[in-house]
Design a protein around this motif. Structure first.
Motif, PDB file in Angstrom:
ATOM      1  N   UNK A   1      30.546  67.692  30.872  1.00 38.98           N
ATOM      2  CA  UNK A   1      31.117  67.338  32.174  1.00 38.98           C
ATOM      3  C   UNK A   1      31.292  68.578  33.054  1.00 38.98           C
ATOM      4  N   UNK A   2      31.785  69.663  32.469  1.00 40.13           N
ATOM      5  CA  UNK A   2      31.980  70.884  33.256  1.00 40.13           C
ATOM      6  C   UNK A   2      30.656  71.426  33.780  1.00 40.13           C
ATOM      7  N   UNK A   3      29.624  71.374  32.939  1.00 38.45           N
ATOM      8  CA  UNK A   3      28.306  71.851  33.365  1.00 38.45           C
ATOM      9  C   UNK A   3      27.766  70.992  34.499  1.00 38.45           C
ATOM     10  N   UNK A   4      27.939  69.667  34.384  1.00 39.64           N
ATOM     11  CA  UNK A   4      27.441  68.765  35.424  1.00 39.64           C
ATOM     12  C   UNK A   4      28.174  68.992  36.744  1.00 39.64           C
ATOM     13  N   UNK A   5      29.480  69.198  36.682  1.00 41.12           N
ATOM     14  CA  UNK A   5      30.257  69.397  37.909  1.00 41.12           C
ATOM     15  C   UNK A   5      30.055  70.783  38.501  1.00 41.12           C
ATOM     16  N   UNK A   6      29.571  71.726  37.693  1.00 37.62           N
ATOM     17  CA  UNK A   6      29.352  73.091  38.192  1.00 37.62           C
ATOM     18  C   UNK A   6      28.012  73.254  38.896  1.00 37.62           C
ATOM     19  N   UNK A   7      27.095  72.316  38.710  1.00 37.81           N
ATOM     20  CA  UNK A   7      25.788  72.423  39.361  1.00 37.81           C
ATOM     21  C   UNK A   7      25.925  72.306  40.866  1.00 37.81           C
ATOM     22  N   UNK A   8      25.075  73.058  41.575  1.00 35.38           N
ATOM     23  CA  UNK A   8      25.083  73.043  43.033  1.00 35.38           C
ATOM     24  C   UNK A   8      23.777  72.442  43.546  1.00 35.38           C
ATOM     25  N   UNK A   9      23.868  71.847  44.719  1.00 34.16           N
ATOM     26  CA  UNK A   9      22.689  71.252  45.340  1.00 34.16           C
ATOM     27  C   UNK A   9      21.844  72.347  45.984  1.00 34.16           C
ATOM     28  N   UNK A  10      20.583  72.411  45.571  1.00 34.19           N
ATOM     29  CA  UNK A  10      19.645  73.355  46.168  1.00 34.19           C
ATOM     30  C   UNK A  10      18.765  72.628  47.173  1.00 34.19           C
ATOM     31  N   UNK A  11      18.116  73.394  48.051  1.00 36.80           N
ATOM     32  CA  UNK A  11      17.402  72.779  49.167  1.00 36.80           C
ATOM     33  C   UNK A  11      16.161  72.011  48.730  1.00 36.80           C
ATOM     34  N   UNK A  12      15.664  72.234  47.508  1.00 38.95           N
ATOM     35  CA  UNK A  12      14.482  71.500  47.055  1.00 38.95           C
ATOM     36  C   UNK A  12      14.852  70.303  46.170  1.00 38.95           C
ATOM     37  N   UNK A  13      16.136  70.096  45.891  1.00 35.22           N
ATOM     38  CA  UNK A  13      16.548  69.004  45.020  1.00 35.22           C
ATOM     39  C   UNK A  13      16.367  67.647  45.699  1.00 35.22           C
ATOM     40  N   UNK A  14      15.889  66.672  44.938  1.00 39.14           N
ATOM     41  CA  UNK A  14      15.751  65.314  45.471  1.00 39.14           C
ATOM     42  C   UNK A  14      17.059  64.537  45.366  1.00 39.14           C
ATOM     43  N   UNK A  15      17.959  64.957  44.476  1.00 38.56           N
ATOM     44  CA  UNK A  15      19.248  64.299  44.303  1.00 38.56           C
ATOM     45  C   UNK A  15      20.370  65.297  44.586  1.00 38.56           C
ATOM     46  N   UNK A  16      21.434  64.868  45.240  1.00 36.23           N
ATOM     47  CA  UNK A  16      22.577  65.768  45.442  1.00 36.23           C
ATOM     48  C   UNK A  16      23.271  66.042  44.121  1.00 36.23           C
ATOM     49  N   UNK A  17      24.013  67.121  44.069  1.00 37.02           N
ATOM     50  CA  UNK A  17      24.733  67.460  42.841  1.00 37.02           C
ATOM     51  C   UNK A  17      25.841  66.442  42.598  1.00 37.02           C
ATOM     52  N   UNK A  18      26.269  66.367  41.346  1.00 39.73           N
ATOM     53  CA  UNK A  18      27.329  65.430  40.990  1.00 39.73           C
ATOM     54  C   UNK A  18      28.620  65.747  41.737  1.00 39.73           C
ATOM     55  N   UNK A  19      28.876  67.019  41.947  1.00 42.26           N
ATOM     56  CA  UNK A  19      30.098  67.407  42.657  1.00 42.26           C
ATOM     57  C   UNK A  19      30.063  66.917  44.100  1.00 42.26           C
TER      58      UNK A  19
END
Length: 745
Positions: free
Chosen positions: A352-370
């Motif tokens: 859960x901590x790893x998933x919430x720590x991810x950031x949205x990058x400009x090439x990502x097709x999906x926004x980050x969980x946070x």
């Protein structure tokens, strides 16, 4: 899993409360999609322009061939004119051939055939009435088109889109795909949120078609950049060959690499253009999911999916171990659910901590969980569907469907040869595992630690006083657990040192003994270390054997005492007889295997490192002698099992039949430092299982003996009490009258 109860469909219908507020697709949203589409359509035009430019350069090169050769002829004067012309001609041909090959590789993706469509598992609405009622109700509330097909697979995911081909795009043929491992870990409410998210894409209308075109373009560029075929392999062969095509092959490889680098830039540009709008579509679909199940509930669903993905990764490691045993679970979703259920809290929190720590990058097709969580919690959206029963109950026969999907995943998607594997029944496997856990607990109660199979001692005949054995065992159990860990490490070290000594004595220099944990560079130092290690190991092993003999003596005494009891069943006596007979045969075979442990390791190591060994006939002869001894020991091992019946077989077949391979394994595959071969693993498995069952029977016998002793003690006290209450001869006759006895009672 039991079939869906008859009232589940009605429960689904009555679990919807309220109406779902629809959010129309805005003009700005459509305009943004159009801008992205226009930008992506420009990328193929740039690609075509690159092809035309390269074609023009190749044509210009061939048109100016005469000028190349004439100028080269002037290099170095008349004496080198011929050589200069020859070199110029060769360079001219190499560049020309490389240019043509490069041009063909650029054109090739334009005619690449579509990917082969694999068979899919499609649900029947008549059989899955409850699920289709849920799907239809969600689509009606959202104003989304109903999917024509609902498919299931073995992914931790759900997806919605057009059916492959132009008919699906222009005909609006929507397809919904649901991953059964995802269903296994969710509630009905959470699954409804996931479905609403996918149907949210359906409800986006024209944006869905634009997204389809965008994804198709990006997918085409990805295949052009990363896909390899027979052409690529042929070109690599030319570049590595020593023929005249070597220069042209290397030049073409360099030019193709540069061309693919350009295509990769175009691919990333397409990802940047489409990523923004794709993330907006995901936010819009999240809003639909939140309106269906509630914003907070959907956030919990997203976190749950992350945990299921983490469990899927853990399960993949387990599958590698099962594949080594030529088996796979017949129910992948159930296996994943078990992995997720047994996941330690620390691992769950880390996921859960790893998933919430991810950031949205400009090439990502999906926004980050946070980012998704932040947007959903800000709106506090209530839900309209409130059924928290497990999602598998929405299916008529979830277990059978999962088994069908699992077999499809193995055979069709992964290409596994199912005829060579054994599919393990999950429910039966869980029962076996539970029984194994109970048995191991019994083993620990006697030994304090599960003994290693290679230390198996034969069950002795009835030994000394059981109370003495039990006292000795109880006093040394903790020490034995510590000794087991030390013995395993020391044994591996001595094994490596012994192998090194034998290899060095045969002429192989120590520095070249790859893969062996040996710290010494000379034979004398290694021999000294080996002797010291062997002495330490023998001392430790002797200490452990004192305890092990006492533990097996305790088991033997308990079994012997219960065996002689008149109330003991004949089945129990026969079972104990089979187990002790098999255990003694296994103990004898284990001794034979240990005698050739180093020899087998030596031959296997030599076969794996032939290039590092000196070319010496004496070495080859010595290895052949080792090979003969190993094979003889293998045959002797099987012969030692020939007289014992397998107590684990319903037909009581011979242990040698259950362990014997179809043919005697080669020494090269007999032993490896990394993993055990089939024969050794089979012997170890039988030793473990028979040890566990003997411990269970012995503990039951001890408990029965304790209960019998307690019962006998009570009977003795009752008899003593009865005798103390008997009347003496001096009592009067009136004391024995029925009336007085009754009054006394």
């Amino acid at each position: 899993m039991l079939p869906t109860p008859p009232d589940m469909t009605s429960r689904v219908k009555t679990s919807f409360a309220g109406t779902l507020q629809r959010t129309p697709v805005s003009f700005g949203y459509r305009l943004g999609m159009g801008v992205v589409l226009a930008g992506l359509l420009l990328l193929p035009l740039l690609y075509l322009g690159l092809i035309l430019g390269i074609a023009g350069l190749v044509a210009w090169h061939f048109q100016n061939a005469q000028m190349w050769i004439m100028r080269a002829a002037q290099w170095g004067g008349h004496s080198l004119a011929g050589s200069g012309a020859g070199l110029a001609g060769l360079l001219y041909l190499c560049i020309g051939i490389a240019g043509v090959i490069f041009l063909l590789f650029l054109i090739k993706p334009l005619f690449v055939p579509p990917l082969k469509r694999l068979p899919v598992v499609t649900l029947d609405p008549a059989e899955e009435k409850t699920l289709f009622v849920l799907v239809q109700r969600i689509c009606d509330l959202m104003g989304a088109p109903t999917p024509k097909d609902v498919r299931v697979d073995c992914s931790v995911n759900a997806a919605a889109g057009f059916r492959a081909g132009l008919s699906g795009f222009f005909g609006g043929h929507m397809v919904l795909t649901i991953g059964m491992p995802l269903v296994a870990g969710l509630t009905a409410r959470q699954l409804a949120a996931v479905l609403a998210h996918e149907f949210g894409h359906f409800a986006q209308g024209g944006a869905m078609r634009l997204d389809y075109v965008i994804r198709t373009i990006n997918h085409w560029f990805a295949r052009a950049v990363f896909e390899r075929d027979a052409w690529d392999e042929k070109l690599e062969t030319w570049a590595e060959s020593k023929s005249c095509l070597r220069g042209a092959g290397r030049a073409a490889t360099a030019m193709i690499g540069a061309g693919r680098a350009i295509l990769k830039v175009l691919l990333k540009a397409g990802g940047v253009l489409s990523g923004f709008m794709s993330r907006q579509m995901e936010f819009d679909a999240d809003a639909h999911a939140a309106r269906m199940a509630g914003g907070n509930e959907y956030v919990e669903t997203l976190l749950k999916i992350e945990e299921l993905i983490g469990a899927h990764n853990l399960m993949a490691r387990e599958f590698l171990d099962l594949l080594g045993r030529n088996s796979l679970p017949d129910n992948v979703p159930s296996r994943l659910q078990r992995c997720e259920r047994e996941m330690p809290d620390s691992v769950r929190q880390k996921i859960q901590n790893t998933a919430l720590a991810r950031k949205t990058e400009w090439w990502h097709t999906h926004p980050s969980l946070k980012d998704r969580q932040k947007r959903l919690q800000a709106k506090r959206i209530p839900g309209v569907f409130h059924l928290d029963t497990p999602a598998p109950e929405l299916f008529s026969d979830f277990g059978s469907l999962c088994k069908t999907v699992s077999v499809h995943w193995y055979g069709v998607e992964l290409g596994v040869d199912l005829e060579r594997l054994r599919l393990v029944d999950m429910e039966e496997e869980e029962k076996v595992q539970e029984m194994k856990d109970v048995q191991e607990q019994m083993v620990r109660e006697i030994f304090g630690h599960v003994p290693a199979p290679h230390r198996l001692l034969p069950v002795p005949a009835a030994g000394p006083d059981p109370s003495v054995q039990i006292a000795l065992v109880e006093a040394w159990k903790k020490t034995y657990a510590v000794n087991c860990d030390q013995e395993m490490k020391l044994r591996q070290t001595v094994l490596h040192q012994t192998m090194a000594c034998r290899m060095a004595s045969l002429g192989c220099p120590l520095p070249k003994l790859l893969g062996l944990d040996v710290d010494h560079d000379t034979l004398e130092a290694t021999q000294a270390a080996q002797a010291e290690g062997a002495k330490s190991y023998q001392t430790l092993s002797a200490q452990m054997q004192v305890f092990e003999r006492a533990a097996w003596g305790r088991i033997s005494a308990a079994l012997a005492a219960h065996y002689e009891q008149p109330f003991t069943s004949e089945w129990w006596r026969q079972r104990v007889g089979l187990l002790t007979e098999a255990q003694r045969a296994l103990a004898a075979s284990m001794q034979f295997l240990m005698q050739v442990w180093v020899d087998a390791s030596l031959v296997e190591f030599a076969n794996a490192h032939k290039e590092d060994l000196p070319a010496d006939d004496g070495l080859a002869t010595a290895l052949r002698e080792h090979d003969k001894r190993v094979r003889a020991a293998l045959l002797k091992t099987i012969d030692a099992l020939a007289t014992a019946a397998d107590p684990l077989s319903p037909r009581s077949q011979k242990l040698s039949d259950s362990i014997r391979l179809q043919e005697l394994p080669s020494v090269k595959t007999f032993y490896s430092v990394v993993c055990y071969p089939p024969l050794l693993r089979a012997v170890h498995d039988h030793a473990d299982r028979i040890t566990r069952e003997l411990c269970v029977l012995a503990r039951d016998a001890e408990q029965a003996s304790i209960r019998a002793s307690e019962l006998e003690r009570r009977r003795t006290l009752a008899r003593q009490r009865s005798r103390s209450q008997e009347p003496t001869t001096e009592n009067s006759a009136a004391d024995w009258s029925p009336g007085l006895v009754s009054a006394g009672e």
